[in-house]
Write an enzyme that holds these catalytic residues in place. Structure first.
Site, mmCIF file in Angstrom:
data_model
loop_
_atom_site.group_PDB
_atom_site.id
_atom_site.type_symbol
_atom_site.label_atom_id
_atom_site.label_comp_id
_atom_site.label_asym_id
_atom_site.label_seq_id
_atom_site.Cartn_x
_atom_site.Cartn_y
_atom_site.Cartn_z
ATOM 1 N N THR A 90 -10.211 -24.358 1.460
ATOM 2 C CA THR A 90 -10.637 -24.544 0.070
ATOM 3 C C THR A 90 -11.397 -25.865 -0.069
ATOM 4 O O THR A 90 -11.662 -26.552 0.918
ATOM 5 C CB THR A 90 -9.416 -24.573 -0.862
ATOM 6 O OG1 THR A 90 -8.686 -25.781 -0.581
ATOM 7 C CG2 THR A 90 -8.504 -23.371 -0.672
ATOM 8 N N SER A 91 -11.660 -26.236 -1.317
ATOM 9 C CA SER A 91 -12.369 -27.497 -1.548
ATOM 10 C C SER A 91 -11.483 -28.707 -1.213
ATOM 11 O O SER A 91 -11.966 -29.830 -1.155
ATOM 12 C CB SER A 91 -12.849 -27.581 -3.000
ATOM 13 O OG SER A 91 -11.770 -27.345 -3.884
ATOM 14 N N VAL A 107 -10.856 3.602 1.436
ATOM 15 C CA VAL A 107 -10.590 5.047 1.439
ATOM 16 C C VAL A 107 -9.440 5.339 0.499
ATOM 17 O O VAL A 107 -8.541 4.506 0.326
ATOM 18 C CB VAL A 107 -10.261 5.546 2.873
ATOM 19 C CG1 VAL A 107 -9.004 4.891 3.430
ATOM 20 C CG2 VAL A 107 -10.123 7.061 2.937
ATOM 21 N N CYS A 119 0.829 -1.215 0.000
ATOM 22 C CA CYS A 119 0.000 0.000 0.000
ATOM 23 C C CYS A 119 0.864 1.265 0.000
ATOM 24 O O CYS A 119 0.391 2.348 -0.346
ATOM 25 C CB CYS A 119 -0.921 0.009 1.214
ATOM 26 S SG CYS A 119 -1.870 -1.514 1.352
ATOM 27 N N ALA A 145 -3.029 -11.053 -6.222
ATOM 28 C CA ALA A 145 -3.687 -10.826 -7.510
ATOM 29 C C ALA A 145 -2.712 -10.086 -8.409
ATOM 30 O O ALA A 145 -1.920 -9.273 -7.937
ATOM 31 C CB ALA A 145 -4.952 -10.007 -7.313
ATOM 32 N N ALA A 154 -6.840 -20.865 1.578
ATOM 33 C CA ALA A 154 -6.462 -19.755 0.696
ATOM 34 C C ALA A 154 -6.990 -18.461 1.300
ATOM 35 O O ALA A 154 -8.090 -18.436 1.883
ATOM 36 C CB ALA A 154 -7.015 -19.960 -0.703
HETATM 37 C C1 LIG Z 1 0.120 -0.260 -5.294
HETATM 38 C C2 LIG Z 1 -0.848 -0.865 -4.339
HETATM 39 C C3 LIG Z 1 -1.458 -0.073 -3.380
HETATM 40 C C4 LIG Z 1 -2.381 -0.635 -2.510
HETATM 41 N N1 LIG Z 1 -2.969 0.174 -1.564
HETATM 42 C C5 LIG Z 1 -3.874 -0.363 -0.718
HETATM 43 C C6 LIG Z 1 -4.468 0.430 0.282
HETATM 44 O O1 LIG Z 1 -4.166 1.619 0.430
HETATM 45 N N2 LIG Z 1 -5.403 -0.154 1.087
HETATM 46 C C7 LIG Z 1 -5.740 -1.465 0.962
HETATM 47 O O2 LIG Z 1 -6.580 -1.955 1.722
HETATM 48 N N3 LIG Z 1 -5.177 -2.249 0.033
HETATM 49 C C8 LIG Z 1 -4.259 -1.732 -0.806
HETATM 50 N N4 LIG Z 1 -3.670 -2.523 -1.750
HETATM 51 C C9 LIG Z 1 -4.091 -3.931 -1.867
HETATM 52 C C10 LIG Z 1 -3.382 -4.816 -0.868
HETATM 53 O O3 LIG Z 1 -2.016 -4.582 -0.956
HETATM 54 C C11 LIG Z 1 -3.709 -6.269 -1.189
HETATM 55 O O4 LIG Z 1 -5.091 -6.447 -1.097
HETATM 56 C C12 LIG Z 1 -3.034 -7.232 -0.235
HETATM 57 O O5 LIG Z 1 -1.648 -7.054 -0.235
HETATM 58 C C13 LIG Z 1 -3.353 -8.676 -0.637
HETATM 59 O O6 LIG Z 1 -2.653 -9.568 0.160
HETATM 60 P P1 LIG Z 1 -2.266 -11.003 -0.396
HETATM 61 O O7 LIG Z 1 -1.528 -11.679 0.689
HETATM 62 O O8 LIG Z 1 -3.467 -11.644 -0.950
HETATM 63 O O9 LIG Z 1 -1.316 -10.731 -1.629
HETATM 64 P P2 LIG Z 1 0.020 -9.886 -1.712
HETATM 65 O O10 LIG Z 1 0.164 -8.984 -0.546
HETATM 66 O O11 LIG Z 1 0.062 -9.290 -3.067
HETATM 67 O O12 LIG Z 1 1.151 -11.001 -1.594
HETATM 68 C C14 LIG Z 1 1.242 -12.007 -2.537
HETATM 69 C C15 LIG Z 1 2.693 -12.446 -2.633
HETATM 70 O O13 LIG Z 1 2.711 -13.739 -3.187
HETATM 71 C C16 LIG Z 1 3.811 -13.846 -4.048
HETATM 72 N N5 LIG Z 1 3.544 -14.946 -4.975
HETATM 73 C C17 LIG Z 1 2.542 -15.028 -5.903
HETATM 74 N N6 LIG Z 1 2.598 -16.213 -6.523
HETATM 75 C C18 LIG Z 1 3.636 -16.879 -5.990
HETATM 76 C C19 LIG Z 1 4.199 -18.157 -6.232
HETATM 77 N N7 LIG Z 1 3.686 -18.978 -7.146
HETATM 78 N N8 LIG Z 1 5.269 -18.528 -5.521
HETATM 79 C C20 LIG Z 1 5.797 -17.717 -4.574
HETATM 80 N N9 LIG Z 1 5.312 -16.499 -4.305
HETATM 81 C C21 LIG Z 1 4.236 -16.085 -4.999
HETATM 82 C C22 LIG Z 1 3.878 -12.498 -4.712
HETATM 83 O O14 LIG Z 1 5.172 -12.244 -5.201
HETATM 84 C C23 LIG Z 1 3.516 -11.573 -3.555
HETATM 85 O O15 LIG Z 1 4.692 -11.118 -2.906
HETATM 86 C C24 LIG Z 1 -2.713 -2.000 -2.619
HETATM 87 C C25 LIG Z 1 -2.089 -2.801 -3.582
HETATM 88 C C26 LIG Z 1 -1.165 -2.245 -4.417
HETATM 89 C C27 LIG Z 1 -0.505 -3.115 -5.452
#
Ligand SMILES: Cc1cc2nc3c(=O)[nH]c(=O)nc-3n(C[C@H](O)[C@H](O)[C@H](O)COP(=O)(O)OP(=O)(O)OC[C@H]3O[C@@H](n4cnc5c(N)ncnc54)[C@H](O)[C@@H]3O)c2cc1C
Length: 569
Positions: free
Chosen positions: A292-293, A349, A60, A132, A299
């Site tokens: 998950t299923s 926000v 973020c 994502a 997940a």
């Molecule tokens: C620029 C930006 C600004 C944002 N600002 C906000 C905000 O202000 N407020 C808010 O609520 N949300 C914000 N978000 C969204 C928030 O960051 C995400 O919703 C949150 O990080 C999702 O968490 P996650 O664990 O699902 O995935 P992520 O935090 O994206 O982590 C996933 C990780 O998995 C790794 N990965 C993926 N596939 C593999 C694989 N096959 N093997 C090994 N590693 C893998 C990726 O490299 C990544 O590091 C923002 C996102 C971005 C990109």
């Protein structure tokens, strides 16, 4: 963990007696899950894999690193590999991509990005939190140098270098959602001239169109060019260097750099390969414990589909708060606790160049999309604190609630100050199944510099109560063009002369008691003032004198926004 008994456990496969939990993705959802699980269970082995160079970084914060608001990259690192190891006894494998899942054998294949070698790792429980991926539209030119998406620290570093190395002066941001807006703000901080190209006729798609109008006016006032209702056709190289973003309309926007921010798609490839159930929105289907299923695989985060508690629909909501909470729920489930994830209500926000925009729950267009019709709405524009204290700024607030029970369905607000505080209060009320009566009664902080004795949240609840109990019937703005009601503007003549709804007559509230007999008793009267307050007083007076009058909620201020959004003539 019923399936565990049926096959050899990871612990017996690798010679350890400890249960082994592997986590794919080490940022919001994955890192939260790992740390919570360790706090709950010292006996399990926990290993976390991320294909990037870091875990637990602040995605973020990335736009603000591009904008140099955060200048020290290290500030983005919330926790390090070493911290996970020393504090929590969690193995962290960075630069290590998980390339396959064999759910039958309960193994994953991982490739070490430094050596290129692959190996398998066994698990008893697997957590997928891969996030994502930014959508790259399949149009020519999206792979050209100078076209960026923002997901990781290296992505932001590349944009920073590009700005400096190319002495970039112009940027086009494709997509006007919250990441696009944050990027636009930060490119302005870097003194670039910024254009936003957005396919919809508004920015911030979660908002209703009229609520996006003050935001769009603010962006324009800050010098951001808005190209709305126009999609990306292709990106071309410009003679002499730089790029041209070509819009579907044929518009050609020069850019030294392009940021793609048109949304994200769940990274569900591994889940599909593992045979997990995928939902209609492309996310992994999970139960309330994030399982998950496959009962050995959980997940969390941007990769899952979750229930929207207001519409009951499955949705994907790529936000950090839900990802963190889901990581915690998955950890509790793996540790044998029955904690449930409650679902999401899309509280969000964004701040752009001094303006704050926040929303929670359903929007009006979202309710209509799922065919909910038994709702009402009120608009109000109160100051963020008492008007007599210097520096009060209007909050433009829209509240949606169900009829007749008054359950709060959603709220959106835009303003310079105090916006997110009001939306957070309403969001909390929604989580407790609150009604507009709860908002009217809410006891909130008040001193002149912070709020008002009737806080905007109280006012929103009181207005909605007035609608529900018939004290203030409201007319639907969207029917303005079709109604044969008489429009009566109760502002003072000078205000009326400064602009009014077409066909409205002017009868100021200050003269109403002496002149009300001039109004017809056999026609509906739709009353308008500046923000809805004087029209409410007029409605109360007229309806107690035998008239059929309604308030046009939010008054001429709301009318101007609706008109700008193309919703009122
Ligand atoms: C620029 C930006 C600004 C944002 N600002 C906000 C905000 O202000 N407020 C808010 O609520 N949300 C914000 N978000 C969204 C928030 O960051 C995400 O919703 C949150 O990080 C999702 O968490 P996650 O664990 O699902 O995935 P992520 O935090 O994206 O982590 C996933 C990780 O998995 C790794 N990965 C993926 N596939 C593999 C694989 N096959 N093997 C090994 N590693 C893998 C990726 O490299 C990544 O590091 C923002 C996102 C971005 C990109």
């Amino acid at each position: 963990m019923s399936d565990q008994a049926n096959s050899q456990s990871a612990s017996s496969q690798n010679g350890s007696t400890r249960r082994r939990v592997l986590i794919v993705g080490g940022v919001a959802g994955g890192a939260s899950c790992a740390a919570r699980l360790r706090r709950l269970d010292e006996s399990v082995e926990i290993a976390m894999f991320d294909r990037g160079p870091y875990v637990s970084f602040a995605n973020c914060g990335l736009p603000y690193y591009v904008g140099n608001v955060i200048s020290d990259e290290r500030k983005l690192l919330v926790a390090s590999r070493e911290m996970f190891r020393d504090r929590f006894n969690i193995e962290v494998h960075t630069d290590t991509e998980v390339t396959g899942v064999d759910s039958g054998a309960r193994t994953i294949t991982v490739r070490d990005g430094r050596t290129g070698y692959s190996r398998t790792e066994s698990y008893d429980a697997l957590v997928l939190s891969p996030g994502a991926a930014p959508i790259r539209p399949p149009v020519p030119g999206v792979e050209l140098p100078g076209v960026f998406a923002v997901r990781s620290i290296p992505d932001s570093r590349r944009i920073r270098s590009w700005i400096v190395d190319r002495n970039a002066k112009t940027a086009v941001v494709v997509g006007g959602g919250f990441i696009g807006l944050e990027m636009a703000e930060n490119l302005i901080h870097r003194e670039l001239s910024v254009a936003i190209l957005e396919k919809l006729p508004q920015v911030m798609p979660p908002l209703d169109p009229e609520m996006a109008v003050p935001l769009m006016e603010h962006l324009a006032a800050k010098g951001i060019q808005l190209h709305l209702g126009d999609g990306l056709a292709c990106i071309e190289e410009r003679d002499g260097g730089g790029l041209i973003v070509v819009a579907e309309s044929g518009a050609r926007l020069p850019a030294d750099l392009v940021v793609l921010a048109i949304g994200v798609r769940p990274e569900a490839g591994l889940a599909k390969e593992a045979g997990l159930q995928i939902g209609p929105r492309g996310g992994v289907v999970v139960d309330a414990q994030m399982r998950t299923s496959d009962s050995n695989i959980w997940a969390v985060g941007d990769v899952v589909e979750v229930q929207d508690v207001l519409t009951g629909q499955e949705t994907v909501l790529p936000l950090a708060g839900p990802a963190n909470r889901q990581g915690r729920v998955a950890a509790e489930s793996i540790a044998g606790r029955g904690t449930h994830f409650r679902g999401v209500q899309a509280t969000a926000v964004v701040g752009v160049l001094g303006l704050t925009v926040a929303s929670t729950g359903a929007s009006e267009k979202g309710l209509r999309r799922v065919a909910v019709t038994s709702f009402e709405k009120v608009y109000l524009h109160p100051g963020h604190h008492a008007g007599y204290y210097p520096g009060a700024h209007a909050i433009h607030l829209k509240l949606l609630f169900s009829v007749p029970d008054g359950r709060i369905l959603g709220a959106q607000a835009v303003g310079l100050e105090g916006v997110e505080k009001r939306i957070d209060v309403i969001a909390t009320a929604i989580q407790f199944n609150g009604t507009v009566h709860d908002l009217a009664e809410a006891e909130l902080c008040y001193a002149p510099q912070f709020g008002a004795a009737k806080d905007p949240v109280n006012l929103a609840g009181m207005l909605a109560e007035n609608v529900l109990n018939g004290d203030m019937p409201v007319a639907d703005w969207l029917e303005l063009d079709h109604a044969d009601a008489l429009l009566v503007d109760v502002r003072e003549p000078a205000e009326f002369a400064g602009g009014h709804i077409p066909n409205a007559i002017n009868l100021p509230l200050s003269q109403l008691r002496s002149r009300y007999v001039e109004l017809p008793t056999d026609r509906d009267l739709w009353l308008c003032c500046a923000v809805g307050q004087r029209a409410y007083y007029a409605t109360r007076f007229l309806n107690q004198h035998g008239y059929r009058s309604c308030n046009l909620s939010g008054g001429y201020t709301t009318y101007k926004a609706l008109k700008a959004a193309g919703l009122a003539g």
